[in-house]
Design a protein around this motif. Structure first.
Motif, PDB file in Angstrom:
ATOM      1  N   GLU A  46       9.215  16.545   5.430  1.00 30.44           N
ATOM      2  CA  GLU A  46      10.322  15.596   5.270  1.00 30.44           C
ATOM      3  C   GLU A  46       9.905  14.205   5.726  1.00 30.44           C
ATOM      4  O   GLU A  46      10.301  13.213   5.116  1.00 30.44           O
ATOM      5  N   ALA A  47       9.125  14.111   6.775  1.00 28.16           N
ATOM      6  CA  ALA A  47       8.648  12.795   7.228  1.00 28.16           C
ATOM      7  C   ALA A  47       7.795  12.140   6.143  1.00 28.16           C
ATOM      8  O   ALA A  47       7.923  10.937   5.880  1.00 28.16           O
ATOM      9  N   GLN A  48       6.940  12.918   5.483  1.00 27.08           N
ATOM     10  CA  GLN A  48       6.122  12.372   4.396  1.00 27.08           C
ATOM     11  C   GLN A  48       6.993  11.971   3.210  1.00 27.08           C
ATOM     12  O   GLN A  48       6.744  10.951   2.565  1.00 27.08           O
TER      13      GLN A  48
ATOM     14  N   PRO B 240       0.810  -1.218   0.000  1.00 24.11           N
ATOM     15  CA  PRO B 240       0.000   0.000   0.000  1.00 24.11           C
ATOM     16  C   PRO B 240       0.847   1.273   0.000  1.00 24.11           C
ATOM     17  O   PRO B 240       1.890   1.337   0.643  1.00 24.11           O
ATOM     18  N   LEU B 241       0.379   2.271  -0.727  1.00 24.26           N
ATOM     19  CA  LEU B 241       0.962   3.607  -0.649  1.00 24.26           C
ATOM     20  C   LEU B 241       0.692   4.128   0.756  1.00 24.26           C
ATOM     21  O   LEU B 241      -0.410   3.968   1.276  1.00 24.26           O
ATOM     22  N   PRO B 242       1.693   4.742   1.390  1.00 22.38           N
ATOM     23  CA  PRO B 242       1.461   5.256   2.742  1.00 22.38           C
ATOM     24  C   PRO B 242       0.300   6.256   2.779  1.00 22.38           C
ATOM     25  O   PRO B 242       0.128   7.063   1.866  1.00 22.38           O
ATOM     26  N   LEU B 243      -0.469   6.191   3.852  1.00 20.19           N
ATOM     27  CA  LEU B 243      -1.559   7.141   4.055  1.00 20.19           C
ATOM     28  C   LEU B 243      -0.987   8.482   4.488  1.00 20.19           C
ATOM     29  O   LEU B 243      -0.124   8.538   5.367  1.00 20.19           O
ATOM     30  N   MET B 244      -1.442   9.539   3.856  1.00 23.21           N
ATOM     31  CA  MET B 244      -1.058  10.885   4.275  1.00 23.21           C
ATOM     32  C   MET B 244      -2.047  11.888   3.722  1.00 23.21           C
ATOM     33  O   MET B 244      -2.771  11.611   2.769  1.00 23.21           O
ATOM     34  N   SER B 245      -2.056  13.047   4.348  1.00 22.94           N
ATOM     35  CA  SER B 245      -2.940  14.125   3.942  1.00 22.94           C
ATOM     36  C   SER B 245      -2.115  15.400   3.842  1.00 22.94           C
ATOM     37  O   SER B 245      -1.278  15.671   4.700  1.00 22.94           O
TER      38      SER B 245
END
Length: 172
Positions: A99-101, A11-16
């Protein structure tokens, strides 16, 4: 610093991220359609503008093939908005990629060469093709602005992958 590549077939990491025009761009997770995610360097990059303008010209072809287009960068609101105002791209644009994303996505991260280039670390170009179930089908990462996948070739290949239900490759 070590660099970990994205896990194709996972899965692609979840982020907003905040979206130009208001609201948020949410990536990762199931969405019902394929997604083309383009990570671009930002306002300081002329090659990014050329690439995104080419993508804008092909947006109808990508959408007809079942893709939602999403673009993101580490630029702050003002820089991302200035590019949109100048170029008029019609796809969603996310900004303030942290940077974390960037690390979660597995993209290369660069320091500015000078304060005139930009004022923060930024993501180098990356393109992800993500299946409707949120699984990364294709991941193309670059460590600099000169190497990016050809959008016509990528779309043709993705149409083939979809038509023939091809799995993600290069998982070893």
């Amino acid at each position: 610093m070590t660099h970990s590549k994205p896990a194709v077939g996972m899965p692609l990491p979840l982020m907003s991220l905040p979206k130009l025009g208001g609201g948020a761009i949410d990536i990762g997770g199931a969405r019902g359609r394929h997604m083309l995610l383009v990570v671009y360097r930002g306002k300081h990059c002329g090659r990014c503008k050329k690439y995104l303008t080419s993508l804008d010209g092909m947006a109808g072809d990508w959408e007809a093939a079942g893709f939602d287009i999403v673009t993101v960068s580490a630029d702050p609101l003002e820089k991302a908005q200035a590019d949109l105002d100048e170029y008029g791209w019609r796809f969603p644009i996310g900004y303030d990629l942290s940077e974390a994303q960037m690390r979660d996505l597995g993209v290369y991260i660069s320091d500015p060469l000078s304060p005139q280039e930009t004022d923060r670390r930024f993501a180098e170009p990356a393109v992800f093709c993500v299946r409707p179930d949120g699984i990364i089908q294709i991941a193309c990462l670059s460590n600099g602005p000169a190497a990016r996948p050809d959008l016509v070739e990528l779309l043709d290949g993705m149409k083939f992958n979809i038509a023939h239900d091809r799995p993600a490759r290069g998982m070893a």
